[in-house]
Design an enzyme around this catalytic site. Structure first.
Site: not given
Length: 180
Positions: A67, A172
């Site tokens: 992700s 992230e």
């Protein structure tokens, strides 16, 4: 760069209580249930495989860092502003996902925002970097991508979501020598 890691493991036959709704559904249990560790592991791996997040040499959808963006955590007022903006810019019946995040905060889905901003599965194909054809949160290397190609695509997605919905996604992965 990680130079040292210390883990403290707990000996147990059961996993921690299941706290993720999709995982509970996949296991056929209620949230908060403890299941055998092997069952929890296999269920997590199955979910990750479906989303292209378990590395497979012949599947470019798995050539990613997982992700790329975190799920935004907003104040209740900011979430209401987002919901209003979604109604104004998309189908009037569309409502962003909403999850309690503690202390009056609200978490919403980065994947949902990316998709509804027009960056669907496979966006960027046939380029060297593209969103996964399985899950829009994964920015993938289709075989010849340079780090700059990945960053350029991630920036386009981040900026597109901000322009459409007023939400700035946060990456992230920690980038070294590059900026989004």
């Amino acid at each position: 760069m990680v130079l040292d890691v210390l883990f403290q493991l707990e000996l147990a036959d059961l996993a921690r209580p299941v706290a993720y709704a999709d995982l509970a559904t996949g296991l056929g249990v209620d949230l908060g249930t403890r299941v055998p560790l092997a069952d929890a592991r296999e269920a997590v791996l199955e979910q990750r495989r479906r989303r292209g997040m378990v590395l497979q040499e012949d599947d470019h959808d798995t050539w990613s860092c997982g992700s790329f963006f975190t799920n935004p955590i907003l104040s209740a007022d900011d979430f209401d502003t987002l919901a209003r903006r979604v109604r104004e810019t998309t189908d009037a019946d569309l409502v962003p996902p909403r999850f309690a995040a503690g202390d009056g905060m609200v978490k919403t889905s980065a994947a949902w925002l990316i998709d509804k901003a027009g960056f669907g599965k496979g966006y960027g194909l046939p380029g060297p970097a593209a969103l996964s054809t399985k899950h829009v949160l994964a920015v993938t290397n289709r075989g010849e991508a340079r780090a700059q190609d990945v960053v350029d695509l991630a920036r386009e997605v981040r900026d597109g979501v901000q322009e459409r919905f007023g939400i700035r996604l946060v990456n992230e992965p920690v980038l070294v020598g590059l900026e989004l």
